[in-house]
Design an enzyme around this catalytic site. Structure first.
Site, short mmCIF file in Angstrom:
data_model
loop_
_atom_site.label_atom_id
_atom_site.label_comp_id
_atom_site.label_asym_id
_atom_site.label_seq_id
_atom_site.Cartn_x
_atom_site.Cartn_y
_atom_site.Cartn_z
N ASP A 31 0.85 -1.20 0.00
CA ASP A 31 0.00 0.00 0.00
C ASP A 31 0.89 1.25 0.00
O ASP A 31 1.90 1.32 0.70
CB ASP A 31 -0.91 -0.01 1.23
CG ASP A 31 -2.08 0.95 1.10
OD1 ASP A 31 -3.22 0.48 1.00
OD2 ASP A 31 -1.83 2.19 1.09
N ASN A 86 -12.85 -3.46 2.80
CA ASN A 86 -13.81 -2.37 2.97
C ASN A 86 -14.81 -2.43 1.82
O ASN A 86 -14.41 -2.50 0.66
CB ASN A 86 -13.08 -1.02 2.96
CG ASN A 86 -12.16 -0.85 4.16
OD1 ASN A 86 -12.48 -1.29 5.26
ND2 ASN A 86 -11.02 -0.22 3.96
N GLN A 93 -14.27 2.33 1.71
CA GLN A 93 -13.74 1.93 0.40
C GLN A 93 -13.53 3.16 -0.47
O GLN A 93 -14.44 3.98 -0.65
CB GLN A 93 -14.69 0.95 -0.30
CG GLN A 93 -14.09 0.41 -1.60
CD GLN A 93 -14.95 -0.64 -2.30
OE1 GLN A 93 -16.07 -0.93 -1.87
NE2 GLN A 93 -14.42 -1.20 -3.36
N VAL A 95 -11.22 2.78 -3.44
CA VAL A 95 -10.88 2.28 -4.77
C VAL A 95 -11.86 1.16 -5.10
O VAL A 95 -11.93 0.16 -4.37
CB VAL A 95 -9.42 1.77 -4.84
CG1 VAL A 95 -9.11 1.25 -6.24
CG2 VAL A 95 -8.44 2.87 -4.45
N HIS A 99 -10.30 -5.34 -3.23
CA HIS A 99 -8.95 -5.57 -2.70
C HIS A 99 -9.02 -6.00 -1.25
O HIS A 99 -9.89 -5.57 -0.50
CB HIS A 99 -8.08 -4.32 -2.85
CG HIS A 99 -8.73 -3.07 -2.32
ND1 HIS A 99 -9.70 -2.37 -3.01
CD2 HIS A 99 -8.54 -2.40 -1.16
CE1 HIS A 99 -10.08 -1.33 -2.29
NE2 HIS A 99 -9.40 -1.34 -1.16
N HIS A 101 -6.90 -5.94 2.21
CA HIS A 101 -5.76 -5.36 2.92
C HIS A 101 -5.17 -6.46 3.82
O HIS A 101 -5.93 -7.16 4.51
CB HIS A 101 -6.20 -4.23 3.85
CG HIS A 101 -6.79 -3.03 3.17
ND1 HIS A 101 -6.08 -1.86 2.98
CD2 HIS A 101 -8.03 -2.80 2.66
CE1 HIS A 101 -6.86 -0.96 2.39
NE2 HIS A 101 -8.05 -1.51 2.18
P1 AMP Z 1 -9.76 1.27 0.46
O1 AMP Z 1 -9.82 2.56 1.23
O2 AMP Z 1 -10.16 0.05 1.24
O3 AMP Z 1 -10.49 1.37 -0.88
O4 AMP Z 1 -8.23 1.04 0.14
C1 AMP Z 1 -7.57 1.62 -0.93
C2 AMP Z 1 -6.11 1.58 -0.60
O5 AMP Z 1 -5.37 1.77 -1.79
C3 AMP Z 1 -5.66 2.67 0.37
O6 AMP Z 1 -5.09 2.07 1.53
C4 AMP Z 1 -4.62 3.45 -0.42
O7 AMP Z 1 -3.55 3.91 0.36
C5 AMP Z 1 -4.19 2.45 -1.47
N1 AMP Z 1 -3.66 2.98 -2.70
C6 AMP Z 1 -4.21 3.96 -3.48
N2 AMP Z 1 -3.45 4.18 -4.56
C7 AMP Z 1 -2.41 3.31 -4.48
C8 AMP Z 1 -1.27 3.03 -5.30
N3 AMP Z 1 -1.04 3.71 -6.45
N4 AMP Z 1 -0.40 2.08 -4.91
C9 AMP Z 1 -0.61 1.40 -3.76
N5 AMP Z 1 -1.66 1.60 -2.95
C10 AMP Z 1 -2.54 2.55 -3.30
#
Ligand code: AMP
Length: 113
Positions: A31, A86, A93, A95, A99, A101
């Protein structure tokens, strides 16, 4: 299924990631904003926006993602870790490409915020 997400761009190689594991079904990478000494994301190559969109036919893929979460935790030398998904904006959430974590390397309190 809507616009490509940042994870779609990582999968296509358009933007780099710190990869820790890869196979034909998924990719795992660190991350970019780690919440613990170990913070890895495991994502399927086939996009599901969230766990909400998973169907019965995704059962094998979902099981595979969990096994890979355990594999990367083991690879990182973790005995204890947390696996989080999430689902939805209200749950954090950000993204919309499913995914997992994998978080560890420090004491983790319960319940999470
Ligand atoms: P969520 O909030 O559960 O959707 O998690 C999305 C995660 O993606 C967050 O912990 C971000 O820090 C991570 N994230 C966003 N962009 C990138 C990236 N380019 N490379 C690695 N992690 C990322």
């Amino acid at each position: 299924m809507g616009d490509e997400t940042i994870f779609g761009r990582i999968l296509s190689g358009a933007i780099p990631c710190d990869e820790v594991y890869s196979d034909e079904k998924c990719l795992a990478f660190r991350d970019i904003e780690p919440q613990a000494p170990v913070h890895i994301l495991v994502i399927p190559r086939r996009r599901l926006s969230s766990l909400k969109d998973a169907m019965t036919e995704d059962a094998e893929l979902l099981g595979h993602l969990l096994l890979v979460a355990s594999l990367v935790a083991n690879q990182e030398g973790l005995d204890d870790w947390r696996t989080i998904i999430n689902t939805g904006e209200g749950a954090g959430q950000t993204v919309f490409h499913l995914h997992l974590h994998v978080i560890g390397g420090r004491p983790l309190t319960w319940p999470p915020g």
